[in-house]
Design an enzyme around this catalytic site. Structure first.
Site, mmCIF file in Angstrom:
data_model
loop_
_atom_site.group_PDB
_atom_site.id
_atom_site.type_symbol
_atom_site.label_atom_id
_atom_site.label_comp_id
_atom_site.label_asym_id
_atom_site.label_seq_id
_atom_site.Cartn_x
_atom_site.Cartn_y
_atom_site.Cartn_z
ATOM 1 N N LYS A 1 0.843 -1.209 0.000
ATOM 2 C CA LYS A 1 0.000 0.000 0.000
ATOM 3 C C LYS A 1 0.876 1.257 0.000
ATOM 4 O O LYS A 1 2.101 1.176 0.104
ATOM 5 C CB LYS A 1 -0.958 -0.008 1.196
ATOM 6 C CG LYS A 1 -1.689 -1.334 1.398
ATOM 7 C CD LYS A 1 -2.866 -1.546 0.446
ATOM 8 C CE LYS A 1 -3.272 -3.007 0.369
ATOM 9 N NZ LYS A 1 -4.462 -3.395 1.082
HETATM 10 C C1 LIG Z 1 -5.300 -4.355 1.648
HETATM 11 C C2 LIG Z 1 -6.760 -4.296 1.626
HETATM 12 C C3 LIG Z 1 -7.549 -4.701 2.716
HETATM 13 C C4 LIG Z 1 -7.011 -5.387 3.945
HETATM 14 O O1 LIG Z 1 -5.929 -4.831 4.515
HETATM 15 P P1 LIG Z 1 -4.940 -5.724 5.419
HETATM 16 O O2 LIG Z 1 -4.121 -4.687 6.121
HETATM 17 O O3 LIG Z 1 -4.149 -6.570 4.472
HETATM 18 O O4 LIG Z 1 -5.763 -6.529 6.346
HETATM 19 C C5 LIG Z 1 -8.918 -4.526 2.631
HETATM 20 N N1 LIG Z 1 -9.489 -4.014 1.543
HETATM 21 C C6 LIG Z 1 -8.780 -3.648 0.459
HETATM 22 C C7 LIG Z 1 -9.493 -3.057 -0.705
HETATM 23 C C8 LIG Z 1 -7.390 -3.780 0.473
HETATM 24 O O5 LIG Z 1 -6.695 -3.423 -0.613
#
Ligand SMILES: *Cc1c(COP(=O)(O)O)cnc(C)c1O
Length: 386
Positions: A194
């Site tokens: 991210k």
């Molecule tokens: C990454 C992501 C999540 C979950 O995040 P984590 O930190 O991996 O639990 C949820 N929704 C979307 C759209 C994501 O890209």
């Protein structure tokens, strides 16, 4: 192979990030400590929200949002089919059912039209929340969705991990994603792919002080220490979880947050370069469509390829790129097609999601990529497609 492997996404960790973590490690707190609140305060300010609650990961933020809103058995949440599993699963964690909305086949986003259809299909049910996903970093039409949700007595919970740094302009006003102008909560993740990375980590933002307090309480077992109680005393009025984030990771998050503007600027430069080079060198490959109200800081550089018309399977393209040291990913397999959901509710008919899935491919995008890396990816793709 010409050069190092390019993954579809990766973190940017610099010397001062490492120094911030080392300093936190030398301090008195490894978990709940001063960096948690400092990260929350700085994050809330950055996205223009009144409150931010730091959480162990993005999935946990969504679970806490559902609990804080009191959503449970007998309730229904609407989520787009093109998203990560967690968007839908959070409703199931609290016993609610999921109604999948279709998406626009060219942007991958839930739209007011696809949401209207989903809401209409669930009109006999108790709809409590709609979960717009700002897929790739492009912002959903929040005011239209908020109006539609309100008409069903439901609220918006934005699943926003792709859109940190993105802006949506509505009624002439630019809203940073996470400012909570239209939603009860916005949820972020700091997984390494991210825009900001802490390894595992997440953040909820909200403008509602009660919801923020509730999420905070449930983040740590639902425990309270009533004022004036004995020094050891705690009580648990509600069932919570351990969804705390370590202080060490918040020190990293705080250091990363200082770089957000730079990361976003570089992502935008790279996106513009991709658009230019794709148009010049392989014009049948298009970037995913971006709505007019959206000014994205793209997390994912997703292109659309008509594999059938090209006479090539996506698997061949993925494997040929990989052989050239270029990583790709598919965002996403439609969640309504996951065996768990098909078993629960049968197979919904969502042609937009299927059309998106058939053509999408995510190419490398992260701030430390060079302009030459982008050219290498586009040339690699152009060579395979001919
Ligand atoms: C990454 C992501 C999540 C979950 O995040 P984590 O930190 O991996 O639990 C949820 N929704 C979307 C759209 C994501 O890209």
């Amino acid at each position: 192979m010409s050069g190092a492997f390019l993954p579809y996404g990766r973190q940017t960790i610099e010397d001062d990030d490492i120094a911030a973590v080392a300093q936190a490690l030398r301090g008195d707190y490894l978990t709940t400590g001063p960096a948690v609140e400092a990260f929350e305060t700085a994050f809330a300010e950055k996205v223009g929200a009144r409150h931010a609650v730091a959480v162990s990961n993005g999935t946990a933020t969504l679970h806490l949002a559902m609990m804080a809103l009191g959503i449970g058995e007998g309730d229904v949440c609407v989520a787009p089919s093109i998203t990560f599993l967690a968007t839908a699963n959070c409703a199931r964690y609290v016993g609610a059912e999921v109604v999948f909305a279709d998406v626009d086949p060219d942007s991958g986003l839930m739209t007011p039209d696809t949401l209207a259809k989903a809401l209409n299909g669930a009109r006999d049910k108790r709809i409590r929340a709609v979960l717009p996903v700002h897929l790739r970093g492009d912002v959903c039409d929040l005011p239209a969705m908020k109006a539609m949700a309100s008409a069903s007595d439901a609220v918006l919970v934005e699943d926003a991990p792709h859109a940190l740094g993105s802006t949506g302009t509505f009624g002439g006003v630019a809203h940073p994603v996470g400012d909570g102008a239209y939603s009860s909560f916005a949820s972020f993740s700091f997984h390494p792919v991210k825009t900001l990375a802490t390894g595992e980590g997440g953040m909820l933002t909200t403008n509602d002080a009660d919801l923020a307090a509730k999420a905070r309480l449930l983040r740590s077992h639902g425990m309270v220490r009533p004022a004036g109680g004995d020094p050891w005393w705690y009580e648990m009025p509600e069932l919570g979880f351990n969804y705390r984030i370590p202080d060490v990771l918040c020190a990293l998050g705080l250091s990363q947050l200082n770089k957000l503007d730079r990361f976003v600027a570089r992502r935008r430069q790279l996106t513009a370069l991709y658009a230019k080079l794709l148009a010049e060198r392989t014009p049948r490959v298009r970037l995913a469509a971006s709505p007019a109200h959206s000014d994205p800081a793209l997390h994912l550089l997703t292109v659309l390829i008509d594999f059938e018309a090209e006479g090539l399977s996506r698997r061949t393209v993925v494997e040929s790129l990989k052989a050239q040291g270029i990583g790709t990913q598919v965002h996403y397999i439609p969640v309504h097609r996951q065996p768990y959901y098909v078993k629960r509710q049968g197979l919904a008919d969502l042609p937009g999601a299927d059309a998106w899935y058939a053509r999408c491919l995510t190419l490398p995008l992260y701030p430390t990529m060079t302009d030459g890396d982008v050219a290498r990816v586009v040339d690699g793709l152009a060579g395979i497609l001919g």
